[in-house]
Enzyme design. Structure first.
Site, PDB file in Angstrom:
ATOM      1  N   GLU A 236      -4.581   6.787  -2.763  1.00  0.00           N
ATOM      2  CA  GLU A 236      -4.098   5.485  -2.287  1.00  0.00           C
ATOM      3  C   GLU A 236      -3.914   4.540  -3.470  1.00  0.00           C
ATOM      4  OE1 GLU A 236      -5.591   5.283   2.288  1.00  0.00           O
ATOM      5  OE2 GLU A 236      -6.694   4.049   0.876  1.00  0.00           O
TER       6      GLU A 236
ATOM      7  N   ARG B 123      -9.392  14.105   2.848  1.00  0.00           N
ATOM      8  CA  ARG B 123      -9.245  14.698   4.183  1.00  0.00           C
ATOM      9  C   ARG B 123      -7.806  14.547   4.649  1.00  0.00           C
ATOM     10  NH1 ARG B 123      -8.277   9.898   6.583  1.00  0.00           N
ATOM     11  NH2 ARG B 123      -9.457   8.157   5.762  1.00  0.00           N
TER      12      ARG B 123
ATOM     13  N   HIS C 262       0.878  -1.176   0.000  1.00  0.00           N
ATOM     14  CA  HIS C 262       0.000   0.000   0.000  1.00  0.00           C
ATOM     15  C   HIS C 262       0.913   1.223   0.000  1.00  0.00           C
ATOM     16  CE1 HIS C 262      -3.564   2.437   1.559  1.00  0.00           C
ATOM     17  NE2 HIS C 262      -2.532   3.257   1.674  1.00  0.00           N
TER      18      HIS C 262
HETATM   19  P1  ADP Z   1     -11.749   0.821   1.791  1.00  0.00           P
HETATM   20  O1  ADP Z   1     -12.330   2.096   1.285  1.00  0.00           O
HETATM   21  O2  ADP Z   1     -12.784  -0.074   2.396  1.00  0.00           O
HETATM   22  O3  ADP Z   1     -10.534   1.024   2.658  1.00  0.00           O
HETATM   23  P2  ADP Z   1     -10.018   0.107  -0.489  1.00  0.00           P
HETATM   24  O4  ADP Z   1     -10.501   0.126  -1.886  1.00  0.00           O
HETATM   25  O5  ADP Z   1      -9.114   1.214  -0.062  1.00  0.00           O
HETATM   26  O6  ADP Z   1     -11.287   0.001   0.494  1.00  0.00           O
HETATM   27  O7  ADP Z   1      -9.318  -1.274  -0.211  1.00  0.00           O
HETATM   28  C1  ADP Z   1      -8.941  -1.648   1.099  1.00  0.00           C
HETATM   29  C2  ADP Z   1      -7.915  -2.763   1.056  1.00  0.00           C
HETATM   30  O8  ADP Z   1      -8.436  -3.916   0.361  1.00  0.00           O
HETATM   31  C3  ADP Z   1      -6.651  -2.420   0.330  1.00  0.00           C
HETATM   32  O9  ADP Z   1      -5.730  -1.730   1.163  1.00  0.00           O
HETATM   33  C4  ADP Z   1      -6.153  -3.801  -0.060  1.00  0.00           C
HETATM   34  O10 ADP Z   1      -5.573  -4.432   1.066  1.00  0.00           O
HETATM   35  C5  ADP Z   1      -7.421  -4.544  -0.411  1.00  0.00           C
HETATM   36  N1  ADP Z   1      -7.739  -4.403  -1.847  1.00  0.00           N
HETATM   37  C6  ADP Z   1      -8.612  -3.546  -2.420  1.00  0.00           C
HETATM   38  N2  ADP Z   1      -8.625  -3.678  -3.765  1.00  0.00           N
HETATM   39  C7  ADP Z   1      -7.739  -4.660  -4.048  1.00  0.00           C
HETATM   40  C8  ADP Z   1      -7.282  -5.286  -5.268  1.00  0.00           C
HETATM   41  N3  ADP Z   1      -7.752  -4.920  -6.460  1.00  0.00           N
HETATM   42  N4  ADP Z   1      -6.356  -6.261  -5.163  1.00  0.00           N
HETATM   43  C9  ADP Z   1      -5.857  -6.649  -3.964  1.00  0.00           C
HETATM   44  N5  ADP Z   1      -6.240  -6.118  -2.789  1.00  0.00           N
HETATM   45  C10 ADP Z   1      -7.173  -5.126  -2.821  1.00  0.00           C
END
Ligand code: ADP
Length: 460
Positions: free
Chosen positions: A288, A304, A221
């Site tokens: 992100e 934010r 991340h």
């Molecule tokens: P939220 O808004 O619920 O935090 P995100 O879209 O930021 O959702 O995703 C949260 C986490 O889920 C990411 O940090 C990652 O660990 C996992 N994740 C999301 N999308 C993917 C993807 N396409 N492939 C692998 N892991 C993912």
């Protein structure tokens, strides 16, 4: 003068800020306001009447009972407090009302400056399909998969999955907090995964809309901090690695993200800053990304201030909250991209009131609190000896931040800072941090988002 009015500068000027939050971030924002000579109005729930930052506030208003829905999330109560205390602006901190487009609009309609981006930007980024579409249009690299909601019929859904290639991940358009996602490894599991996730999304987020993208198996991340004003200026302040997560909750963050070639980071950073200009973004924000095999893939934008902003402050020397407040006043950024430099390496440990290995919350009275000090050490906390940690809120009680010339030196400095931290009367995750900063894989850097959970499993 006329030019200033046209740019909205005069209408946005304020001298009193209501801080619609609590805990360490309320104190962090209060400090920035005081530094800028702004008056502060703090709000509190019944549970936070004794908050230590009360003494340094210009006004302190109790807005309701401990339950967040009746206090920190109560829009009418926050707006009433702002008007009655003579505030000209509201800083929402993070969490609570910070990414609520309706609240941003209500504040502006009440004649208050919302210290954040325009409501339209919050709304677009809160809908993950709309966010992805906006990113594709502005050239920010995204995870492979369509920027459209999934259709209803399983034949079309299967065709989309075949086009992307398994494994895929089904995600709720309105999802957040790591919920509303399901990984699918082959076609036989697709139909059930879609219907279960759709039902979950309908119940939890009020919209059944789903989308699908490639599931990346070992990403890190990595996120990019941006800062923009109302005058068309946008800069990116470097990157952070927040791969050390448990149940999608960040535990340790660092800046810069180790091992990322400068040209790759600069290219994606510039894309983010350009995207901000194209969508008319204002204030601070974070793009992100998942980072795998040398490529960045956008997953979402946070509109934010983030918990982990201090690591970027340490490496860039820029006070992100002061800049955010200045921009909210309609002032131009005090820096250009060429002024942004990254020096050394910073880590942040989130100190939570919880058991270090079972993660059970541990509210109660802190009988002794001692924090480290010395070169390159910063502690952002609202707690002191005698403070009572409430069971009603997030368990974050302090952020331990270190900065040193190199990553290895920063690791050594963090070990000493953790050794010099003492919190008694409640359980904290200090023992977890101490063990993690001895873990050879973490210390070597570039671990993926699954590392912490695997490491925890191996210790059982
Ligand atoms: P939220 O808004 O619920 O935090 P995100 O879209 O930021 O959702 O995703 C949260 C986490 O889920 C990411 O940090 C990652 O660990 C996992 N994740 C999301 N999308 C993917 C993807 N396409 N492939 C692998 N892991 C993912």
């Amino acid at each position: 003068m006329i030019a200033a009015v046209e740019k909205g500068e005069i209408g946005r000027r304020f001298d009193t800020v209501l801080i619609a939050n609590r805990g360490e971030i309320a104190l962090r924002v209060q400090r920035a306001c005081r530094e800028l000579g702004l008056r502060t109005v703090m709000v509190c729930s019944d549970a936070d009447r004794d908050a230590p930052y009360r003494a340094t506030a210009d006004a302190f208003v109790c807005i309701g009972p401990a339950a967040p829905g009746q206090s920190y999330l109560n829009q009418a109560a926050v707006l009433l407090a702002a008007r009655s205390a003579g505030a000209g602006a509201i800083h929402p901190g993070y969490g609570f009302l910070s990414e609520n487009a309706g609240f941003a609009e209500a504040a502006e309609a009440a004649g208050l400056v919302f210290v954040g981006p325009p409501a339209s930007a919050i709304r677009t980024m809160g809908d993950k399909i709309a966010a992805k579409r906006a990113m594709i249009e502005t050239g920010v690299p995204c995870v492979p998969g369509p920027d459209e909601a999934l259709p209803d019929d399983i034949a079309s859904i299967t065709a989309i999955a075949d086009g992307i290639g398994y494994p895929v991940i089904i995600k709720a358009a309105g999802g957040g907090g790591g919920r509303g996602m399901r990984v699918v490894h082959d076609a036989s599991a697709l139909k059930d995964a879609v219907s279960v996730t759709r039902e979950e999304a309908r119940r939890a987020f009020g919209t059944p809309e789903l989308y699908m993208e490639k599931f990346l198996q070992h990403p890190r991340h990595v996120e990019i901090q941006v800062l923009c004003d109302d005058h068309g200026n946008a800069v990116w302040l470097g990157h952070r690695d927040c791969s050390m997560q448990r149940r999608h909750q960040k535990v340790v963050e660092e800046a810069p993200a180790p091992g990322i070639p400068a040209e790759i980071a600069a290219a994606v950073g510039k894309r983010c800053a350009d995207a901000c200009q194209q969508i008319g973004y204002r204030g601070v924000g974070t793009f992100e990304f998942l980072f795998e095999n040398g490529e960045f893939y956008f997953i979402e934008m946070n509109t934010r201030l983030q918990v982990e902003h201090p690591v970027t402050e340490m490496t860039s020397g820029i006070d992100i909250v002061c800049e955010q407040l200045r921009v909210a006043q309609g002032l131009p950024l005090t820096l250009a991209q060429a002024d942004v430099r990254a020096h050394g390496h910073a880590f942040e440990c989130r100190i939570n009131a919880e058991d270090p290995f079972t993660f059970a919350a541990s509210p109660g009275r802190i009988t002794a609190a001692e924090f480290p000090s010395g070169p390159g050490i910063r502690v952002d906390t609202h707690v002191t000896t005698g403070y009572k940690v409430s069971p009603h809120y997030d368990s974050l009680i302090a952020k331990l931040i270190v900065h040193a010339p190199t990553r290895d030196q920063a690791i050594r400095r963090m070990r000493l800072a953790l050794a010099d931290t003492r919190i008694e009367g409640i359980s904290t995750n200090l023992a977890l941090h101490r063990a993690l900063f001895e873990d050879p894989a973490f210390c070597a850097g570039e671990t993926d988002i699954h590392h912490l959970e695997k490491w925890l499993d191996e210790r059982k």
